[in-house]
Scaffold this active site. Structure first.
Site, PDB file in Angstrom:
ATOM      1  N   LYS A 175      -3.926  -0.606   9.237  1.00 13.30           N
ATOM      2  CA  LYS A 175      -3.049  -1.639   8.671  1.00 13.30           C
ATOM      3  C   LYS A 175      -1.677  -1.021   8.415  1.00 13.30           C
ATOM      4  CE  LYS A 175      -1.269  -3.157   5.097  1.00 13.30           C
ATOM      5  NZ  LYS A 175       0.089  -3.569   5.434  1.00 13.30           N
ATOM      6  N   GLY A 228       1.717   5.877   0.789  1.00 12.23           N
ATOM      7  CA  GLY A 228       2.604   4.858   0.230  1.00 12.23           C
ATOM      8  C   GLY A 228       2.966   5.232  -1.194  1.00 12.23           C
ATOM      9  N   SER A 229       3.268   4.229  -1.991  1.00 15.14           N
ATOM     10  CA  SER A 229       3.729   4.503  -3.356  1.00 15.14           C
ATOM     11  C   SER A 229       2.579   4.974  -4.245  1.00 15.14           C
ATOM     12  CB  SER A 229       4.347   3.236  -3.934  1.00 15.14           C
ATOM     13  OG  SER A 229       3.389   2.202  -3.906  1.00 15.14           O
ATOM     14  N   VAL A 232       0.484   2.010  -5.832  1.00 17.08           N
ATOM     15  CA  VAL A 232      -0.553   1.394  -4.987  1.00 17.08           C
ATOM     16  C   VAL A 232      -1.684   2.391  -4.738  1.00 17.08           C
ATOM     17  CG1 VAL A 232      -1.058   0.399  -2.729  1.00 17.08           C
ATOM     18  CG2 VAL A 232       1.041  -0.247  -3.914  1.00 17.08           C
ATOM     19  N   GLY A 233      -1.343   3.650  -4.489  1.00 18.80           N
ATOM     20  CA  GLY A 233      -2.366   4.668  -4.256  1.00 18.80           C
ATOM     21  C   GLY A 233      -3.326   4.765  -5.435  1.00 18.80           C
ATOM     22  N   GLU A 250      -1.569   9.952  -0.001  1.00 18.39           N
ATOM     23  CA  GLU A 250      -0.314  10.712  -0.023  1.00 18.39           C
ATOM     24  C   GLU A 250       0.719   9.768  -0.600  1.00 18.39           C
ATOM     25  OE1 GLU A 250      -0.169  13.762   0.572  1.00 18.39           O
ATOM     26  OE2 GLU A 250      -2.064  14.049   1.621  1.00 18.39           O
ATOM     27  N   CYS A 284       9.355  10.689   1.524  1.00 16.01           N
ATOM     28  CA  CYS A 284       8.598  11.110   0.339  1.00 16.01           C
ATOM     29  C   CYS A 284       9.057  12.494  -0.098  1.00 16.01           C
ATOM     30  CB  CYS A 284       7.115  11.106   0.637  1.00 16.01           C
ATOM     31  SG  CYS A 284       6.712  12.004   2.135  1.00 16.01           S
ATOM     32  N   GLU A 385      11.113   8.047  -8.762  1.00 13.65           N
ATOM     33  CA  GLU A 385      11.409   8.054  -7.320  1.00 13.65           C
ATOM     34  C   GLU A 385      12.335   6.873  -6.995  1.00 13.65           C
ATOM     35  OE1 GLU A 385       8.415   6.896  -4.379  1.00 13.65           O
ATOM     36  OE2 GLU A 385       8.842   8.759  -3.320  1.00 13.65           O
TER      37      GLU A 385
HETATM   38  P1  NAD Z   1       3.822   0.797  -0.500  1.00 13.50           P
HETATM   39  O1  NAD Z   1       2.891   1.476  -1.435  1.00 13.50           O
HETATM   40  O2  NAD Z   1       4.509  -0.423  -0.967  1.00 13.50           O
HETATM   41  O3  NAD Z   1       3.051   0.365   0.848  1.00 13.50           O
HETATM   42  C1  NAD Z   1       2.358   1.300   1.645  1.00 13.50           C
HETATM   43  C2  NAD Z   1       1.290   0.547   2.436  1.00 13.50           C
HETATM   44  O4  NAD Z   1       0.335   0.022   1.523  1.00 13.50           O
HETATM   45  C3  NAD Z   1       1.822  -0.655   3.235  1.00 13.50           C
HETATM   46  O5  NAD Z   1       1.093  -0.797   4.424  1.00 13.50           O
HETATM   47  C4  NAD Z   1       1.533  -1.812   2.299  1.00 13.50           C
HETATM   48  O6  NAD Z   1       1.417  -3.051   2.963  1.00 13.50           O
HETATM   49  C5  NAD Z   1       0.216  -1.383   1.690  1.00 13.50           C
HETATM   50  N1  NAD Z   1      -0.074  -1.958   0.375  1.00 13.50           N
HETATM   51  C6  NAD Z   1       0.793  -2.446  -0.545  1.00 13.50           C
HETATM   52  N2  NAD Z   1       0.120  -2.916  -1.613  1.00 13.50           N
HETATM   53  C7  NAD Z   1      -1.195  -2.713  -1.366  1.00 13.50           C
HETATM   54  C8  NAD Z   1      -2.394  -2.959  -2.095  1.00 13.50           C
HETATM   55  N3  NAD Z   1      -2.373  -3.531  -3.296  1.00 13.50           N
HETATM   56  N4  NAD Z   1      -3.575  -2.581  -1.533  1.00 13.50           N
HETATM   57  C9  NAD Z   1      -3.608  -1.973  -0.327  1.00 13.50           C
HETATM   58  N5  NAD Z   1      -2.507  -1.740   0.416  1.00 13.50           N
HETATM   59  C10 NAD Z   1      -1.315  -2.083  -0.098  1.00 13.50           C
HETATM   60  O7  NAD Z   1       4.870   1.904   0.004  1.00 13.50           O
HETATM   61  P2  NAD Z   1       6.093   1.723   1.014  1.00 13.50           P
HETATM   62  O8  NAD Z   1       7.204   1.023   0.297  1.00 13.50           O
HETATM   63  O9  NAD Z   1       5.612   1.184   2.305  1.00 13.50           O
HETATM   64  O10 NAD Z   1       6.506   3.258   1.266  1.00 13.50           O
HETATM   65  C11 NAD Z   1       7.293   4.005   0.399  1.00 13.50           C
HETATM   66  C12 NAD Z   1       6.422   4.896  -0.469  1.00 13.50           C
HETATM   67  O11 NAD Z   1       5.613   5.698   0.366  1.00 13.50           O
HETATM   68  C13 NAD Z   1       7.240   5.867  -1.297  1.00 13.50           C
HETATM   69  O12 NAD Z   1       6.718   5.933  -2.593  1.00 13.50           O
HETATM   70  C14 NAD Z   1       7.046   7.208  -0.590  1.00 13.50           C
HETATM   71  O13 NAD Z   1       7.187   8.337  -1.401  1.00 13.50           O
HETATM   72  C15 NAD Z   1       5.652   7.052  -0.079  1.00 13.50           C
HETATM   73  N6  NAD Z   1       5.411   7.952   1.040  1.00 13.50           N
HETATM   74  C16 NAD Z   1       4.636   9.058   0.830  1.00 13.50           C
HETATM   75  C17 NAD Z   1       4.406   9.962   1.851  1.00 13.50           C
HETATM   76  C18 NAD Z   1       3.564  11.186   1.631  1.00 13.50           C
HETATM   77  O14 NAD Z   1       3.086  11.739   2.618  1.00 13.50           O
HETATM   78  N7  NAD Z   1       3.361  11.641   0.402  1.00 13.50           N
HETATM   79  C19 NAD Z   1       4.978   9.746   3.098  1.00 13.50           C
HETATM   80  C20 NAD Z   1       5.769   8.619   3.281  1.00 13.50           C
HETATM   81  C21 NAD Z   1       5.971   7.720   2.240  1.00 13.50           C
END
Ligand code: NAD
Length: 497
Positions: A175, A228-229, A232-233, A250, A284, A385
């Protein structure tokens, strides 16, 4: 021309059952629609999970070197189409073209690396305590994985997950972010062309709330790999906290560069610019805090401001552009809001701080590269962040103070130190509480054959990338085999009667 992006379920490209779609826009010029993304729902996810479950029993038995051959073909196809994909990354995500191409190169690197892992998925063979008995450990696949990715590396991060998951014998449902659906679709088209069997990789587009959460918590899913963020993680980690689901996340970062008083300042400034404004600060590992020794604080700021003011902001497809747009309006407004927070907190705004509201750039989400000085370590702009082109400069008394400042955040992804003193570099390497440390180089630029991930709120579970100690641990579990060929019952640990 805008492309319709469909789901791939069991080898068939299908629209979402809802029939609903949303547009993916070029963040450098929102008048351009890059693609239309299917908005899937729970029924689409159910079908994808069912397809992946059906494909799993045979895929896990395909010899790993054969799985590697398919991944190798994917690497070759990605390499052949690197230029086309790099341009697409820039059009859909906004990063400058050199970084768009680098995004694809990371996927190529990971594909070649994991193809080779097909012949190296080794465990251990060790002697037994008992005669005529042997013992070994094997890596075995986990099952069906949900792979959930962000928009900032629309080709690289999916590749970081998909290739290790597949080489290990898992089947997957991918996804991607709904902000980069066309990049995701192109990647999966290439994998299908390389010969991944039907159902082994499934693609479901949609929003995080509608699709991501339902997919991650689906009873047919054995493991989740999320990037992702942190918010959410953490939510997903709680939802998956049971014995029958593996999860690795991550997440965010607030990465510091320490500049010591013996550093080559020009080099440190180059690192700060590259780490702070590369990908428009949307990494990130972005260098959002620069912690500078008080003896060189003013000199460093002078050079940094001159270098920042020379940066060309614009459409990433133009060769002269250094800094592209933010991904979307929400992200742009979030960054502008943080700039206001920084001013209110009393940080000194040295350059930048505004959105471009005239000319071509007004059609995109462009913000001036921004530098705050005299930032206090506790301010929100030094703690949270921002994920945009905003750099906070903080003064430190000495190495130990700088390390304290570096560590005093809830994140621990990446950190860097510029120094000519080998002892200072050794202390920093030891005491910086992050998953990655760079010496005389910026906070960004991980190489795919080393484990990647962070401490504290930057990550959870296994490291990504790398092989052993990284992605292979994420996507396999250990099985131990004891074989007794003595022809009698031998009892381990029991004293002789
Ligand atoms: P996000 O958390 O909004 O979304 C990431 C993914 O999760 C997307 O596919 C989104 O649709 C999905 N998502 C959102 N809400 C969800 C939920 N409730 N349940 C399941 N999936 C859900 O993050 P973003 O805005 O896409 O990316 C930016 C963030 O990602 C920043 O915080 C950045 O630091 C982080 N990031 C981390 C790394 C790493 O390796 N540590 C790498 C790249 C980005």
């Amino acid at each position: 021309m805008a492309e319709d992006t469909k789901n791939l379920i069991n080898g068939r490209w299908e629209c979402a059952i809802s029939g609903k779609t949303m547009d993916s826009l070029n963040p450098a010029d929102t008048r351009e629609v890059i693609g239309t993304v299917s908005l899937s729902g729970s029924k689409d996810v159910d079908s994808a999970v069912e397809a992946a479950r059906r494909a799993y029993p045979s895929w896990r038995l395909v010899p790993a070197p054969r799985r590697g051959e398919i991944i190798y073909r994917a690497a070759e196809l990605l390499l052949k189409r690197k230029d086309e994909l790099g341009v697409l990354v820039t059009r859909e995500m906004g990063k400058v073209i050199t970084e768009g191409l680098a995004d694809v190169q990371e996927a190529i690197d990971m594909a070649y690396y994991m193809a080779g892992e097909g012949r190296r998925l080794s465990g251990e063979t060790v002697p037994s305590e008992l005669p005529n008995k042997d013992c070994k450990s094997l890596r075995v696949p986990i099952g069906v994985f949900a792979l959930i990715t962000p928009w900032n590396f629309p080709t690289a991060i999916p590749a970081w997950k998909i290739f290790p998951a597949l080489i290990s014998g898992n089947t997957v449902i991918f996804k991607p972010s709904s902000f980069t659906p066309v990049c995701a679709t192109r990647l999966i088209e290439i994998l299908a062309e390389a010969g991944i069997p039907n159902g082994v990789i499934n693609l479901v587009h949609g929003t995080g709330d509608e699709v991501g959460e339902y997919l991650a918590t689906h009873p047919g899913i054995d493991g989740v790999s999320f990037t992702g963020s942190s918010a959410v993680g953490e939510k997903l980690a709680k939802a998956c906290a049971s014995f029958d689901k593996e999860i690795s996340c991550e997440t965010g970062g607030k990465n510091p560069i320490i500049v010591m008083d013996d550093a080559i300042l020009e080099l440190a400034v180059e690192g700060a610019i590259w780490g702070g404004f590369g990908s428009t600060g949307q990494r990130c590992t972005a260098a959002s805090r620069i912690v500078v020794h008080e003896n060189v604080y003013n000199d460093f700021l002078d050079i940094l401001i001159k270098a920042t003011s020379k940066l060309m902001v614009g459409n990433g497809l133009k060769n002269e552009t250094d800094v592209g747009p933010l991904i979307n309006e929400e992200q742009m407004n979030k960054v502008l809001n943080y700039i206001e927070v920084g001013k209110k907190e009393g940080a000194r705004l040295l350059t930048g701080g505004r959105r471009y509201t005239s000319g071509d750039l007004a059609n995109g989400y462009f913000i001036e590269p921004t530098v705050f000085a005299d930032v206090d370590r506790g301010m929100r702009i030094a703690q949270e962040e921002i994920f945009g082109p905003v750099v906070s400069v903080i003064k430190a008394k000495d190495l130990y103070d700088a390390i304290d400042i570096a560590n005093c955040v809830q994140y621990g992804l990446s950190a860097a130190i510029y120094t000519q003193d080998v002892n200072a570099s050794a202390i920093a390497e030891r005491d910086l509480d992050t998953g990655v440390v760079y010496i005389n180089s910026s906070t960004i630029g991980a190489e795919i054959h080393l484990p990647f991930g962070g401490t504290k709120r930057s990550g959870l579970g296994h490291r990504e990338a790398g092989g052993r100690g990284g992605a292979l641990d994420m996507f396999t579990k250990w099985k131990v085999i004891y074989r007794d060929f003595s022809g009698m019952l031998q009892k381990a640990q029991i004293d002789k009667e």
